[in-house]
Enzyme design. Structure first.
Site, PDB file in Angstrom:
ATOM      1  N   TYR A 139       0.791  -1.235   0.019  1.00 57.03           N
ATOM      2  CA  TYR A 139      -0.227   0.026   0.026  1.00 57.03           C
ATOM      3  C   TYR A 139       0.984   1.363  -0.121  1.00 57.03           C
ATOM      4  CZ  TYR A 139      -4.872  -1.580   0.537  1.00 57.03           C
ATOM      5  OH  TYR A 139      -5.969  -2.043   0.109  1.00 57.03           O
ATOM      6  N   LYS A 153       3.046 -14.048   5.915  1.00 66.90           N
ATOM      7  CA  LYS A 153       3.031 -15.062   4.993  1.00 66.90           C
ATOM      8  C   LYS A 153       4.609 -15.389   4.713  1.00 66.90           C
ATOM      9  CE  LYS A 153       1.532 -18.016   1.383  1.00 66.90           C
ATOM     10  NZ  LYS A 153       0.265 -18.900   1.446  1.00 66.90           N
ATOM     11  N   ASP A 167      -3.375 -17.516   4.837  1.00 72.48           N
ATOM     12  CA  ASP A 167      -4.380 -18.081   4.284  1.00 72.48           C
ATOM     13  C   ASP A 167      -5.150 -19.041   5.457  1.00 72.48           C
ATOM     14  OD1 ASP A 167      -1.849 -18.885   4.244  1.00 72.48           O
ATOM     15  OD2 ASP A 167      -2.003 -20.155   2.478  1.00 72.48           O
ATOM     16  N   ASP A 198      -6.324  -5.353   5.504  1.00 65.53           N
ATOM     17  CA  ASP A 198      -7.399  -4.954   4.591  1.00 65.53           C
ATOM     18  C   ASP A 198      -8.513  -6.045   4.248  1.00 65.53           C
ATOM     19  OD1 ASP A 198      -8.711  -3.126   2.953  1.00 65.53           O
ATOM     20  OD2 ASP A 198      -7.569  -3.513   1.233  1.00 65.53           O
TER      21      ASP A 198
END
Ligand code: NAD
Length: 363
Positions: free
Chosen positions: A125, A192, A225, A249
């Site tokens: 972002y 991640k 995930d 987000d």
């Protein structure tokens, strides 16, 4: 009781009507406000040459706190999102999004109560992007190919994902401070790191160090995930989630969906130079001026604002009045109905009336 100076940015689209409904209920708590009303967005471009004039930022720097309606980001005009610019200019590095199920809402289950702390200033972002086919992009592509030894398709665009030690340290420490202040027990760091070792991996490594200095609270981590699946299957095992910008987000919208949609999802952007309280949702332009959309996400952001101002009793009273109106089910907007065309749905201002009635009855 002290009066509070608060910057009010009504925004555009449905912003002005939901902000009006929200300031009415905030005032009905008995807390006194001096609203410094400031306009931002496309509508002020002609007059000020920018969608985010300096006097708006100065107002928030002066009051230290703002209630904000959503602001439209026009597509294809080249101007930056005012919402992102505000966060960057004021260094609002922590976005706080509580996900709480209220009885009577269209919840996935009724015992949901966790908080997402989203890093607001870094990650993908940061807005560092290179358009496919431009000389800068081509130069960077060949530089990266040389440095990494990996070939990238020459017709690629690039978005850069910076995650720093200082930025990670600050957000994870904020998550612990928040957990302590609001009597929560555990921080779960979301990442991640198995794939992105030097960004998410760094975030995780720094998070573990910060956790050692905050050992009065539990700490764990989850791969993003898996986190999504866990939230659907076993949400009560989670308490405070600390996420880099992009995952925060996405998980925020997942969370909003779990408690019946964007109409009940509040937010706060907390930083070095102030705090801005706003709903997760946008300006829903197609409903502008129709007295139709749900003001409760901004009102619940107002609850967070009251607590931030140490007006804890007023915050609790407003939250329970909102919860009472949801549980009763009579004065709800279309989005909280099983059928979106339900003719018994009421408008934005009627929701405010019903909440004020409850606040007055409880006083
Ligand atoms: P949106 O959240 O404005 O609306 C999506 C849909 O969600 C709406 O059509 C409506 O059906 C529903 N919805 C949203 N808020 C609701 C409410 N309070 N009550 C009932 N239903 C509601 O998302 P979008 O259409 O993607 O974005 C519209 C504009 O808002 C864009 O310009 C976007 O950039 C901007 N935006 C601003 C902010 C912000 O100011 N912080 C945040 C997100 C999007």
């Amino acid at each position: 009781m002290p009066r509070h100076s608060v910057t009010l940015i009504p925004g555009d689209g449905v912003g002005p009507e939901i902000c009006e409904a929200s300031t009415r209920v905030l005032e009905a708590t008995g807390v006194e406000f001096d609203w410094d009303i400031q306009q931002a967005g496309e509508n002020v471009m002609a007059e000020h040459g920018t969608p985010l004039p300096k006097h708006v930022l100065d107002s928030i720097r002066r009051t230290g706190v703002a209630l904000k309606g959503p602001i439209t980001t026009p597509v294809g005009t080249g101007f930056r999102s005012v919402n992102v610019a505000l966060r960057q200019e004021l260094e609002l590095y922590a976005c706080v999004r509580p996900i709480k199920a209220y009885e009577g809402a269209r919840n996935l289950r009724d015992d949901l109560d966790f908080v997402i702390i989203r890093e607001n200033s870094e990650d993908i972002y940061a807005g560092i992007e290179f358009e496919r086919g431009t000389p800068d992009c081509d130069r960077l592509l060949s530089e990266i190919s040389q440095l990494s030894g990996k070939r990238i398709q020459p017709d690629s665009g690039l978005s850069i994902k910076p995650i720093s030690v200082s930025g990670s340290e600050r957000i994870v420490q904020y998550a612990f401070d928040y957990a302590r202040q609001y009597h929560r027990r555990k921080v779960t760091l979301v990442h991640k790191a198995n794939i992105m070792k030097h960004t998410d991996g760094l975030f995780l490594a720094v998070g573990r160090e910060v956790a050692q200095r905050n050992s009065d609270l539990q700490f764990e981590d989850r791969i993003v995930d898996n986190m999504c699946m866990q939230l659907v299957l076993r949400p009560t095992e989670y308490d405070v989630l600390c996420c880099p910008n992009l995952y925060g987000d996405i998980i925020s919208d997942l969370g909003a969906g779990m408690i019946g949609g964007l109409g009940l999802a509040p937010g706060a952007n907390i930083g070095v130079n102030g705090a801005v309280f706003e709903a997760t949702h946008g300006s829903a332009p197609k409903y502008t001026g129709q007295n139709k959309v749900n003001p409760m996400a901004v009102m619940l952001s107002g609850v967070l604002l009251l607590r931030h101002l140490q007006e804890v009793e007023a915050g609790d009273a407003l939250e329970s009045a909102i919860a009472g109106v949801i549980a009763e089910g009579r004065s709800l907007t279309y989005d909280l109905k099983a059928d979106r065309n339900d003719p018994t749905a009421v408008g934005t201002s009627q929701v405010a009336d019903a909440i004020i009635e409850r606040l007055e009855a409880a006083a």
